[in-house]
Design an enzyme around this catalytic site. Structure first.
Site: not given
Ligand code: UT7
Length: 339
Positions: A117, A266, A296
């Site tokens: 990125c 970004h 992204n």
């Molecule tokens: O480009 C390089 C840089 N990249 C970034 O900067 C990305 C940085 N990270 C993020 O943007 C976020 O961490 C994410 C968008 C990837 C994830 O968001 P989050 O608020 O950190 O969610 P999480 O990983 O804590 O997941 C919450 C819940 C989980 O379920 P449980 O364990 O709470 O039951 C996941 O399994 O959401 C679930 N989950 C989804 N649910 C529906 C994860 N992905 C999905 C999905 N749809 N696509």
């Protein structure tokens, strides 16, 4: 003879026509429009036709031709190609070589860089140095990605696959003697990396660091060929490093955040951009976002932001633009540009 500075002469972008909405993805995996929009701000992304032989150099070609036109530059004037991508056409040679051939150029050096990125701003910095030393007068800088073909589009990979879109952005960077009335130039670039976090966001295979063969059925079954991310760790570092590095870049030039006309960050997650804007107390109307439409697009994100801001009338000659990026590696970078 060395040049006083470099400037962006023109930008061009291309995204494949096929749009995938969040609803479309919910038919492939267990996800929802509500989850994706709330957690990321993404509404849709463009993906190439999976049945076509389309690589990032094909998207880059279309973006480059538009950038050359915008820059009123003939392709024969290009003396260096810098190609930033994490999803190259092939393991080797670099996508820059494929693009060079598709542009019908020969002998022009082609350099691939892999800063994910942060790739476009790393590339801008490299172009800037080559131009300032007088080595080259015109450089074609491209960020292009075809993510869709290496995403796990099943529920197993949903935390990553909903985030990424395909696309390309290109810029022609040229020398300026500093006499332009509007002062158009790249003011500064700052590059950073911290490899201790390399495995927080990466694709494990194919690679050569394995014991034994890189490509095995077991590794395919394990999903080692798909990107893996520790989302929360990446999120926290992205907010911190982009805010810190941008503050440092502005301070170094004796500028305040309010002096900047447009911020191009970004686009990984709308919540990251909001957090950085909040920390620096930036008014929302100075931050230009594209994540809702393109998701992204990694190395293509910044030039897509520039092009979309121009089209929207938000980016005009003479404006002070501040870019901050963060991605896998970890790598991060800033650029201050007088447009
Ligand atoms: O480009 C390089 C840089 N990249 C970034 O900067 C990305 C940085 N990270 C993020 O943007 C976020 O961490 C994410 C968008 C990837 C994830 O968001 P989050 O608020 O950190 O969610 P999480 O990983 O804590 O997941 C919450 C819940 C989980 O379920 P449980 O364990 O709470 O039951 C996941 O399994 O959401 C679930 N989950 C989804 N649910 C529906 C994860 N992905 C999905 C999905 N749809 N696509």
């Amino acid at each position: 003879m060395s040049a006083a500075a470099s400037r962006i002469l023109g930008v061009g972008t291309y995204v494949p026509p096929r749009v995938w909405s969040n609803h479309d993805l919910s038919r492939l995996m267990d996800t929802s429009d509500e989850w994706i929009q709330q957690r990321t701000g993404i509404k849709q992304r463009h993906w190439v036709d999976l049945n076509e032989e389309t690589g990032p150099s094909d998207l880059a070609l279309k973006a480059s031709l538009k950038a050359l036109e915008a820059a009123k530059t003939k392709k024969e004037e290009i003396e260096l190609i810098i190609f930033a991508t994490l999803s190259p056409d092939a393991f080797f040679p670099g996508s820059g070589c494929f693009l060079q051939a598709k542009l019908g150029l020969t002998d022009v050096p082609a350099l691939d860089i892999r800063q994910q990125c942060s790739g476009f701003i790393y590339g801008l910095s490299i172009a800037d140095q080559f131009i300032k030393t007088g080595t080259y007068k015109k450089v074609l800088l491209v960020g292009a990605e075809v993510h869709s073909k290496v995403l796990d589009r099943t529920t197993r990979g949903r935390d990553v696959s909903v985030l990424f879109g395909d696309g390309a952005g290109a810029a022609v960077i040229g020398a300026t003697d500093g006499s332009a009335k509007d002062g158009s130039r790249v003011i500064s670039t700052h590059l950073y990396a911290d490899g201790t976090h390399a495995k927080e966001l990466w694709i494990k295979a194919p690679g050569t660091a394995y014991a034994g063969d890189s490509i095995t059925h077991e590794r395919v079954d394990e999903g080692d060929f798909f990107p893996k991310m520790n989302g929360k760790t990446v999120f926290v570092h992205a907010c911190k490093k982009m805010s810190e590095s941008l503050t440092r870049a502005l301070e170094q030039q004796g500028l305040r955040p309010s002096d900047v006309d447009l911020y191009l960050f970004h686009q990984a997650n709308a919540r990251i951009t909001e957090a950085v804007a909040k920390q620096l107390e930036l008014p929302a109307d100075k931050v230009f976002n594209t994540i809702d439409r393109f998701a992204n697009t990694t190395a293509a994100t910044i030039p897509i932001g520039m092009d979309e801001a121009i089209k929207a009338g938000r980016l005009k000659p003479g404006m002070l633009v501040a870019c901050a990026v963060f991605g896998a590696g970890f790598t991060w970078a800033t650029a201050l540009i007088r447009w």
